[in-house]
Enzyme design. Sequence first.
Site, PDB file in Angstrom:
ATOM      1  CE  LYS A 151      -0.566  -0.063   4.763  1.00  0.00           C
ATOM      2  NZ  LYS A 151      -1.535  -0.851   6.185  1.00  0.00           N
ATOM      3  NE  ARG A 201      -5.807  -0.309  12.035  1.00  0.00           N
ATOM      4  CZ  ARG A 201      -4.771  -0.196  10.836  1.00  0.00           C
ATOM      5  NH1 ARG A 201      -4.248   0.850  10.648  1.00  0.00           N
ATOM      6  NH2 ARG A 201      -4.775  -1.360  10.301  1.00  0.00           N
TER       7      ARG A 201
HETATM    8  C1  LIG Z   1      -0.504  -1.484   6.686  1.00  0.00           C
HETATM    9  C2  LIG Z   1      -0.580  -2.739   7.418  1.00  0.00           C
HETATM   10  C3  LIG Z   1       0.301  -3.497   7.475  1.00  0.00           C
HETATM   11  C4  LIG Z   1       1.771  -3.361   7.232  1.00  0.00           C
HETATM   12  O1  LIG Z   1       2.426  -2.260   8.193  1.00  0.00           O
HETATM   13  P1  LIG Z   1       3.831  -1.954   8.296  1.00  0.00           P
HETATM   14  O2  LIG Z   1       4.027  -1.168   9.499  1.00  0.00           O
HETATM   15  O3  LIG Z   1       4.082  -1.133   7.099  1.00  0.00           O
HETATM   16  O4  LIG Z   1       4.668  -3.052   8.124  1.00  0.00           O
HETATM   17  C5  LIG Z   1       0.011  -4.620   8.059  1.00  0.00           C
HETATM   18  N1  LIG Z   1      -1.265  -4.814   8.545  1.00  0.00           N
HETATM   19  C6  LIG Z   1      -2.497  -4.206   8.442  1.00  0.00           C
HETATM   20  C7  LIG Z   1      -3.735  -4.562   8.822  1.00  0.00           C
HETATM   21  C8  LIG Z   1      -2.065  -2.952   7.885  1.00  0.00           C
HETATM   22  O5  LIG Z   1      -2.971  -2.004   7.658  1.00  0.00           O
END
Ligand SMILES: *Cc1c(COP(=O)(O)O)cnc(C)c1O
Length: 362
Positions: free
Chosen positions: A37, A135
Amino acid sequence: MYPRLVMDRKKLKGNLDAVAHITKDEGGCDSMMIVTKCLCADPVISRMIAEHPMVDFMADSRVQNLASYCEMAHENLKKTCLLRIPMHCEVEEVVKYVDLSFNSELSTIRLLNEAAAKAGKTHSILLMIDMGDLREGIFFKNEDTIMETVEEILGMSNIELYGIGVNLTCYGAIIPKADNLGGLAAIAKKIEDRFGIKLKMVSGGNSSSIYLAEKKELPEGITNLRLGESFLLGNDTAYLTKLPGTVDDAIILEAQIVELKEKPSIPIGEVGVDAFGEKPEYEDRGIIKRAIIAVGKQDTDLGGMIPLDEKIDILGGSSDHTLLDVTKSDKEYKVGDVVSFKLEYGAVLKLATSKYVEKAYI
Ligand SMILES: *Cc1c(COP(=O)(O)O)cnc(C)c1O
């Protein structure tokens, strides 16, 4: 053209090798997701991820990004995972483009079941448990709700309960530890015992959990990690250390100087508010060499830019301009020169999203 975001494929591949080694060889996970993302599922980098033998899932928070890799139609395409719990309005797209979606609301899972039935498919879901970061997820203390939710999911004709998962260090900044991840693994075990099933995945978080894998301290029963920032920037995001084998300069911003003049460091006249309604503060540095580069707050996060020339200071900026103090630099900058920056996560995210920023690969 500038500004441009330069992605170094060799360095990113090196980071990917390093986080895969930590997650699987040291952490003992049996699967790993790489999260795309932050680069808006950039097609060149997504292809590199798809071709990597140790990646099991390509994960993203936006269905549009997942749909874009399905269109790559690559023979090595990994399974796709939707990280953000789906909106009711997108269940049909989710069933179409996504192999595994994260969920926490029965009303949504029911709609996914209907959409999957209509499409003649089985859709897999991972049920999110909130272990305290507050969250997404069913709150871990509400065990009855967790069990009732699982029971209803297991009765659905076109939904497979693939596993459970947790997200930490996002809203509440809670660090993954033996207690919260161990708690998740214990809930997985209770679900398996109570319903006589085997969960295929217990997903223990994002780049803030990888430090536990590195120390070989991921609690027993955690089988998966989902990694974005640790892959892109080499960060353990729990304690902000650098992960062994990674680099932090695989993604660089290059911007061009459009003005360079000697001027004071304190503005002249009555001080009101800046372009963003804030009252700025200035440090008196006397007369300085001020460079303006053509990139601004619309494209990036100024606080997340680190000049490669360590003698440059970022003074501030507005939507389209960033102001640099280049007085102390050893280089004689001139208009037309390009200044390069390492980046933090928020800055990469904005730059990758901006249509005004060119994407380049080396
Ligand atoms: C964005 C996201 C990740 C990845 O997070 P990083 O800190 O970039 O590794 C993993 N799980 C969820 C649910 C996310 O929203």
